[in-house]
Design a protein around this motif. Sequence first.
Motif, PDB file in Angstrom:
ATOM      1  N   PRO A   1       0.853  -1.202   0.000  1.00  0.00           N
ATOM      2  CA  PRO A   1       0.000   0.000   0.000  1.00  0.00           C
ATOM      3  C   PRO A   1       0.884   1.246   0.000  1.00  0.00           C
ATOM      4  O   PRO A   1       1.661   1.458   0.930  1.00  0.00           O
ATOM      5  CB  PRO A   1      -0.800  -0.138   1.295  1.00  0.00           C
TER       6      PRO A   1
ATOM      7  N   GLN B   1      -4.212   6.740   0.579  1.00  0.00           N
ATOM      8  CA  GLN B   1      -5.376   5.887   0.370  1.00  0.00           C
ATOM      9  C   GLN B   1      -6.609   6.713   0.028  1.00  0.00           C
ATOM     10  O   GLN B   1      -6.704   7.886   0.387  1.00  0.00           O
ATOM     11  CB  GLN B   1      -5.645   5.037   1.601  1.00  0.00           C
TER      12      GLN B   1
ATOM     13  N   ASP C   1      -5.398   1.751  -2.180  1.00  0.00           N
ATOM     14  CA  ASP C   1      -4.168   2.537  -2.139  1.00  0.00           C
ATOM     15  C   ASP C   1      -4.041   3.327  -3.438  1.00  0.00           C
ATOM     16  O   ASP C   1      -4.444   2.862  -4.505  1.00  0.00           O
ATOM     17  CB  ASP C   1      -2.957   1.634  -1.919  1.00  0.00           C
ATOM     18  N   ARG C   2      -3.473   4.531  -3.344  1.00  0.00           N
ATOM     19  CA  ARG C   2      -3.392   5.415  -4.507  1.00  0.00           C
ATOM     20  C   ARG C   2      -2.447   4.870  -5.572  1.00  0.00           C
ATOM     21  O   ARG C   2      -2.691   5.027  -6.766  1.00  0.00           O
ATOM     22  CB  ARG C   2      -2.925   6.797  -4.043  1.00  0.00           C
ATOM     23  N   LYS C   3      -1.361   4.211  -5.167  1.00  0.00           N
ATOM     24  CA  LYS C   3      -0.333   3.775  -6.110  1.00  0.00           C
ATOM     25  C   LYS C   3      -0.840   2.689  -7.054  1.00  0.00           C
ATOM     26  O   LYS C   3      -0.745   2.804  -8.275  1.00  0.00           O
ATOM     27  CB  LYS C   3       0.877   3.269  -5.334  1.00  0.00           C
TER      28      LYS C   3
ATOM     29  N   ARG D   1      -7.661  -2.476  -0.127  1.00  0.00           N
ATOM     30  CA  ARG D   1      -6.877  -2.880   1.047  1.00  0.00           C
ATOM     31  C   ARG D   1      -7.746  -3.116   2.276  1.00  0.00           C
ATOM     32  O   ARG D   1      -7.435  -3.961   3.103  1.00  0.00           O
ATOM     33  CB  ARG D   1      -5.829  -1.800   1.361  1.00  0.00           C
TER      34      ARG D   1
ATOM     35  N   ASP E   1      -6.075   2.495   6.639  1.00  0.00           N
ATOM     36  CA  ASP E   1      -5.000   1.502   6.575  1.00  0.00           C
ATOM     37  C   ASP E   1      -3.704   2.132   7.087  1.00  0.00           C
ATOM     38  O   ASP E   1      -3.099   2.966   6.413  1.00  0.00           O
ATOM     39  CB  ASP E   1      -4.839   1.015   5.129  1.00  0.00           C
TER      40      ASP E   1
ATOM     41  N   ASN F   1      -0.130   1.830   5.065  1.00  0.00           N
ATOM     42  CA  ASN F   1       0.198   2.562   3.841  1.00  0.00           C
ATOM     43  C   ASN F   1       1.456   3.401   4.069  1.00  0.00           C
ATOM     44  O   ASN F   1       1.634   3.985   5.141  1.00  0.00           O
ATOM     45  CB  ASN F   1      -0.972   3.466   3.434  1.00  0.00           C
TER      46      ASN F   1
END
Length: 359
Positions: free
Chosen positions: A137, A141, A222-224, A229, A250, A253
């Motif tokens: 993560p 988020q 998660d942004r990536k 998650r 989360d 992260n």
Amino acid sequence: MKQPDFFDVEERLTRLSGLGNQLETCFRTVNFEAFRTDLDKNLAYSDRSKGGRPPFDPVLMFKILVIQTLNNLSDDRTEYLINDRLSFMRFLGLGHSDRVPNAKTIWLFRERLTEAGAIQQLFERFDATLRNAGYLPMSGQILDATLVAAPKQRNTNGEKEDLREGRIPQDWQDKPAKLSHKDRHARWTLKFTKAKRQDDGTLPATDLAIPFFGYKSHVSIDRKFRLIRKWKTTDAAVSDGARLREDLLDKTNTASTVWADTAYRSKANEDFMEKEGFVSKVHTKKPHLKPMPRHIQRSNAGKSVIRSRVEHVFADQKSQTGLFVRTVGITRATMRIGLANIVYNMRRFLFLEKLNAGT
């Protein structure tokens, strides 16, 4: 009519591979054996010391649930298509002479996992697989929720009042058949949608409020990598905001930033995130009966560029897997939505692996 031989079947399977068989890619990329320990623990099959026909392999049965979720199939349709499709049989590792689970067996397997509450463990097991593959993560988020429809219930006002208070209506208590078909956990709510333009090109003064019955799927991605998650299933009437503090944040992260829409904006949530070390990028609400300040509009617009990525998750689930709850009760709804979340992460994993391979 020429009877197909071994080489005919192999030629057809090779042709399917050339056409881009997603199940074949899933079979080669996802290690389904990783689920075996959790499946065995939750199913708790007997040691067969008293004899009887052995159960189907639990990993095989779990892969059937993946097929079913991926293609939005009923149990009967799943049984038929496993017998009919070469791609399904290859994914499951079944030969033409092997025994295929029937619809009742598929239903019983899913019910057993549902009653054991196994879906969260299975989700976490695959999340561990993703982390081991390098998909940690990262980059903050994004939180959101979507409504998931369920079969509508036709109840009287008195029955609705009893259900809201957590009571079983008196008329249902001595009718077990009726009670088994009544969903006591799904709720009605209003779904607000953007109003469509009228014939003269103008928009109504307010958005449309459409009655909706069912459940709500809350997720944190998660942004990536845009992988789910954290998740939670509730009835449709539950407020989104409270889930931020209780279920969705989360802490693993690598970044502390949190994006969400205005449903998650409250003093309690802002104070909680500040206390826990999170950086809030939650949209700011419009002042009551006042125009939105220009600088807040620009700020919200910038946040929307990132926050909107979570909408792609729900769009994928509803378009690809036809996310809909056909069962009764929140326990089964949780199983259905949990399977949809696992399958989404599997499909996303396949995409990321293909992207990294440069193909």
